[in-house]
Structure formats: C-alpha cells, structure tokens
Design a protein around this motif. Structure first.
Motif, short mmCIF file in Angstrom:
data_model
loop_
_atom_site.label_atom_id
_atom_site.label_comp_id
_atom_site.label_asym_id
_atom_site.label_seq_id
_atom_site.Cartn_x
_atom_site.Cartn_y
_atom_site.Cartn_z
N GLU A 105 12.95 -23.64 48.36
CA GLU A 105 13.59 -23.79 49.68
C GLU A 105 12.72 -24.69 50.54
OE1 GLU A 105 16.31 -23.02 52.76
OE2 GLU A 105 16.45 -22.21 50.74
N THR B 71 10.03 -25.76 56.88
CA THR B 71 10.23 -26.47 58.14
C THR B 71 9.32 -25.89 59.20
OG1 THR B 71 12.56 -26.84 57.60
CG2 THR B 71 11.94 -27.09 59.90
N TYR C 50 8.94 -25.47 63.24
CA TYR C 50 9.71 -25.51 64.47
C TYR C 50 8.75 -25.68 65.63
CZ TYR C 50 13.64 -24.07 61.66
OH TYR C 50 14.63 -24.02 60.72
N TYR D 215 3.33 -27.17 52.19
CA TYR D 215 3.87 -28.12 53.16
C TYR D 215 2.97 -29.36 53.25
CZ TYR D 215 5.68 -29.54 57.81
OH TYR D 215 6.23 -30.19 58.87
N ARG E 56 9.22 -31.53 57.11
CA ARG E 56 10.40 -31.31 57.95
C ARG E 56 9.95 -30.61 59.22
NH1 ARG E 56 15.48 -30.35 54.53
NH2 ARG E 56 16.06 -29.19 56.38
N VAL F 231 11.55 -29.52 63.26
CA VAL F 231 12.65 -29.48 64.21
C VAL F 231 12.01 -29.31 65.59
CG1 VAL F 231 14.70 -28.21 64.98
CG2 VAL F 231 14.23 -28.47 62.52
N ASN G 97 13.91 -22.48 55.62
CA ASN G 97 15.03 -22.65 56.54
C ASN G 97 15.92 -21.42 56.63
OD1 ASN G 97 14.49 -25.20 57.44
ND2 ASN G 97 15.69 -26.20 55.86
N ARG G 98 15.92 -20.60 55.62
CA ARG G 98 16.85 -19.47 55.56
C ARG G 98 16.34 -18.22 56.27
NH1 ARG G 98 13.87 -17.32 51.84
NH2 ARG G 98 13.48 -18.15 49.81
N THR G 99 15.33 -18.33 57.09
CA THR G 99 14.78 -17.18 57.78
C THR G 99 15.74 -16.77 58.90
OG1 THR G 99 12.60 -18.09 57.26
CG2 THR G 99 12.66 -16.28 58.83
N LEU H 228 16.01 -17.84 62.92
CA LEU H 228 16.98 -18.86 63.35
C LEU H 228 17.86 -18.33 64.48
CD1 LEU H 228 18.04 -20.57 60.00
CD2 LEU H 228 16.42 -21.37 61.72
#
Length: 130
Positions: A11, A14, A16, A58, A66, A68, A113-115, A119
């Motif tokens: 996965e 990312t 943030y 990472y 990645r 955001v 990303n699927r956390t 999110l």
C-alpha cells in the motif's frame, strides 16, 4: 527493512502535512512563511520517526514520495486533529513556532492511504491547501 521494490508492491505510504489557514488569512503571514511551517514539520516528523519501518520504507524510494498538503481553520482545529491522531496511535508532530510559541502545522509520519479513522479526521478538520 523493505526494499524500494517491496514498498511499491505494498500500500502506498503518504505523509499528510497540515497548516493553519488563519496564519495567512487572519494573522497576515506571507505565503513563504506558511510554506516554511509545512517544511519544518515534515522534516521534524521524519527525524522523530526515522527508526519506524514506514519511514524507512518511505525514504528508500525518494522519487515516489507521496504527500498531501492540507489546511485547517485555526489553532483549535489543528489541536483537535492532533488529538484524533494521538488516539489512533498515528505518528505525527506538531510544529510550535518560536518566538510566537503556538502551533502552526502538523505532519504525520508516512502512513498507508487506507487508514480509515485517520482519513475521516482529515475530512472533518481539513481541506486541500489552496
């Protein structure tokens, strides 16, 4: 430690980065100063989490990082977001600007990303930086 190839198969991770919108809107900070807050906090969270497997993976694939960049309304919304991240054991750092001595930005360590709960918190307290 995962290789760069293994990281791509997993996965995507990312970071943030969240800055306070009121820094520029209400407090009159210049754009460069606001951007600097995001830079400070992103470096700080990477340093603080350098021994974590997500951070190591990472950093092994620099060309595919990645991020955001988000904005939040004010100091209280930044603190509320930090509290949710704390409750969900998400590695993060809040930048405290000096000499003002107040929080200006927050960044997570690299996370999948699927956390879901995380999110949802970002959707509640943030929007894309404009």
């Amino acid at each position: 430690m995962a290789s760069a190839a293994a990281t791509k198969a997993m996965e995507p991770l990312t970071m943030y980065i969240v800055v306070r919108k009121d820094l520029s809107k209400s407090l009159g900070w210049k754009t460069g100063s606001v951007i600097s807050q995001g830079c400070h906090v992103s470096v700080a969270v990477l340093e603080r989490s350098r021994h974590e497997s997500n951070t190591q993976a990472y950093l092994q694939d620099l060309e595919n990082m990645r991020k955001v960049v988000l904005e939040t309304k004010d100091e209280q919304s930044l603190k509320s977001l930090a509290a949710v991240l704390e409750q969900n054991d998400v590695t993060h750092h809040v930048w405290i600007e000096q000499p003002e001595n107040f929080p200006t930005a927050l960044a997570t360590g690299p996370i999948p990303n699927r956390t879901g709960d995380v999110l949802a918190a970002f959707k509640k307290y943030c929007s894309l930086y404009r």
